[in-house]
Design a protein around this motif. Structure first.
Motif, PDB file in Angstrom:
ATOM      1  N   LEU A  17       0.830  -1.203   0.000  1.00 15.91           N
ATOM      2  CA  LEU A  17       0.000   0.000   0.000  1.00 15.91           C
ATOM      3  C   LEU A  17       0.867   1.256   0.000  1.00 15.91           C
ATOM      4  CD1 LEU A  17      -2.860   1.229   0.154  1.00 15.91           C
ATOM      5  CD2 LEU A  17      -2.649   1.109   2.641  1.00 15.91           C
ATOM      6  N   LYS A  18       1.908   1.260   0.813  1.00 13.72           N
ATOM      7  CA  LYS A  18       2.830   2.407   0.850  1.00 13.72           C
ATOM      8  C   LYS A  18       3.508   2.599  -0.503  1.00 13.72           C
ATOM      9  CE  LYS A  18       3.906   2.159   5.765  1.00 13.72           C
ATOM     10  NZ  LYS A  18       4.963   1.916   6.758  1.00 13.72           N
ATOM     11  N   ARG A  19       3.922   1.510  -1.116  1.00 15.96           N
ATOM     12  CA  ARG A  19       4.565   1.562  -2.427  1.00 15.96           C
ATOM     13  C   ARG A  19       3.589   2.104  -3.476  1.00 15.96           C
ATOM     14  NH1 ARG A  19       6.965  -2.816  -1.611  1.00 15.96           N
ATOM     15  NH2 ARG A  19       5.294  -4.190  -2.242  1.00 15.96           N
ATOM     16  N   ALA A  20       2.354   1.629  -3.424  1.00 17.13           N
ATOM     17  CA  ALA A  20       1.336   2.083  -4.374  1.00 17.13           C
ATOM     18  C   ALA A  20       1.042   3.571  -4.186  1.00 17.13           C
ATOM     19  CB  ALA A  20       0.055   1.260  -4.210  1.00 17.13           C
ATOM     20  N   GLU A  26       3.931   9.907  -7.430  1.00 14.42           N
ATOM     21  CA  GLU A  26       4.886  10.195  -8.500  1.00 14.42           C
ATOM     22  C   GLU A  26       4.161  10.481  -9.815  1.00 14.42           C
ATOM     23  OE1 GLU A  26       7.594   6.893  -8.662  1.00 14.42           O
ATOM     24  OE2 GLU A  26       8.529   7.434  -6.754  1.00 14.42           O
ATOM     25  N   ARG A  27       3.160   9.686 -10.127  1.00 15.34           N
ATOM     26  CA  ARG A  27       2.402   9.898 -11.363  1.00 15.34           C
ATOM     27  C   ARG A  27       1.666  11.238 -11.311  1.00 15.34           C
ATOM     28  NH1 ARG A  27       5.567   6.941 -12.016  1.00 15.34           N
ATOM     29  NH2 ARG A  27       5.500   4.754 -12.553  1.00 15.34           N
ATOM     30  N   GLY A  29       2.660  13.801  -9.677  1.00 17.29           N
ATOM     31  CA  GLY A  29       3.706  14.807  -9.845  1.00 17.29           C
ATOM     32  C   GLY A  29       4.092  14.997 -11.298  1.00 17.29           C
ATOM     33  N   GLU A  30       4.150  13.902 -12.041  1.00 19.38           N
ATOM     34  CA  GLU A  30       4.454  13.990 -13.469  1.00 19.38           C
ATOM     35  C   GLU A  30       3.371  14.775 -14.210  1.00 19.38           C
ATOM     36  OE1 GLU A  30       4.885   9.921 -14.648  1.00 19.38           O
ATOM     37  OE2 GLU A  30       6.743   9.672 -13.525  1.00 19.38           O
ATOM     38  N   LEU A  31       2.126  14.507 -13.851  1.00 22.46           N
ATOM     39  CA  LEU A  31       1.010  15.230 -14.471  1.00 22.46           C
ATOM     40  C   LEU A  31       1.069  16.713 -14.095  1.00 22.46           C
ATOM     41  CD1 LEU A  31      -1.494  14.829 -16.236  1.00 22.46           C
ATOM     42  CD2 LEU A  31      -2.767  14.265 -14.165  1.00 22.46           C
ATOM     43  N   HIS A  32       1.364  16.991 -12.854  1.00 17.34           N
ATOM     44  CA  HIS A  32       1.502  18.370 -12.391  1.00 17.34           C
ATOM     45  C   HIS A  32       2.626  19.089 -13.142  1.00 17.34           C
ATOM     46  CE1 HIS A  32       3.199  21.498  -9.733  1.00 17.34           C
ATOM     47  NE2 HIS A  32       1.922  21.775  -9.526  1.00 17.34           N
ATOM     48  N   ASP A  33       3.765  18.421 -13.294  1.00 13.21           N
ATOM     49  CA  ASP A  33       4.883  19.026 -14.016  1.00 13.21           C
ATOM     50  C   ASP A  33       4.504  19.345 -15.461  1.00 13.21           C
ATOM     51  OD1 ASP A  33       6.396  18.826 -11.729  1.00 13.21           O
ATOM     52  OD2 ASP A  33       7.567  17.100 -12.418  1.00 13.21           O
ATOM     53  N   LEU A  34       3.761  18.459 -16.073  1.00  8.59           N
ATOM     54  CA  LEU A  34       3.303  18.712 -17.437  1.00  8.59           C
ATOM     55  C   LEU A  34       2.470  19.990 -17.474  1.00  8.59           C
ATOM     56  CD1 LEU A  34       2.816  17.913 -20.428  1.00  8.59           C
ATOM     57  CD2 LEU A  34       0.846  16.593 -19.611  1.00  8.59           C
ATOM     58  N   GLU A  55      -4.552   4.857 -13.151  1.00  9.76           N
ATOM     59  CA  GLU A  55      -4.307   3.442 -12.875  1.00  9.76           C
ATOM     60  C   GLU A  55      -3.523   3.249 -11.577  1.00  9.76           C
ATOM     61  OE1 GLU A  55      -2.552   2.063 -16.540  1.00  9.76           O
ATOM     62  OE2 GLU A  55      -4.519   1.856 -17.484  1.00  9.76           O
ATOM     63  N   ALA A  56      -2.578   4.128 -11.312  1.00 11.20           N
ATOM     64  CA  ALA A  56      -1.830   4.042 -10.056  1.00 11.20           C
ATOM     65  C   ALA A  56      -2.747   4.287  -8.863  1.00 11.20           C
ATOM     66  CB  ALA A  56      -0.668   5.038 -10.069  1.00 11.20           C
ATOM     67  N   CYS A  57      -3.663   5.231  -9.007  1.00 11.48           N
ATOM     68  CA  CYS A  57      -4.621   5.502  -7.934  1.00 11.48           C
ATOM     69  C   CYS A  57      -5.593   4.337  -7.736  1.00 11.48           C
ATOM     70  CB  CYS A  57      -5.383   6.792  -8.209  1.00 11.48           C
ATOM     71  SG  CYS A  57      -4.371   8.274  -8.063  1.00 11.48           S
ATOM     72  N   LEU A  58      -5.997   3.698  -8.816  1.00 11.45           N
ATOM     73  CA  LEU A  58      -6.866   2.518  -8.698  1.00 11.45           C
ATOM     74  C   LEU A  58      -6.164   1.395  -7.934  1.00 11.45           C
ATOM     75  CD1 LEU A  58      -8.571   2.116 -12.205  1.00 11.45           C
ATOM     76  CD2 LEU A  58      -9.662   2.675 -10.030  1.00 11.45           C
ATOM     77  N   GLU A  59      -4.895   1.178  -8.236  1.00  9.46           N
ATOM     78  CA  GLU A  59      -4.121   0.146  -7.538  1.00  9.46           C
ATOM     79  C   GLU A  59      -4.035   0.465  -6.052  1.00  9.46           C
ATOM     80  OE1 GLU A  59      -1.887  -3.298  -6.835  1.00  9.46           O
ATOM     81  OE2 GLU A  59      -3.191  -2.728  -8.497  1.00  9.46           O
TER      82      GLU A  59
END
Length: 71
Positions: A17-20, A26-27, A29-34, A55-59
């Protein structure tokens, strides 16, 4: 009814859960940077990054639900 789980299984699920959550952050953050740095020139990246973030949020949500059922 759920089968009892061992403490080790709960710890493994907690770590997953912590890893997810880290990956989802991180994902995001990538969207924010874009949005902050590369738009409008790189608009074609929006669906790719948005899908990866979703998808990362769903996981993360799936693992969170699994852990909640174990408690």
């Amino acid at each position: 009814m759920l089968e009892p789980t061992t403490e080790q299984e709960k710890q493994e699920l907690t770590q997953a859960l912590k890893r997810a959550k880290r990956i989802a952050s991180e994902r995001a953050g990538e969207l924010h940077d874009l949005v902050e740095e590369r738009l409008p020139e790189h608009y074609e990246e929006i669906p790719i990054l948005a899908k990866a973030c979703y998808e990362a949020c769903l996981e993360w949500a799936k693992l969170k639900e699994q852990l909640a059922k174990q408690v």
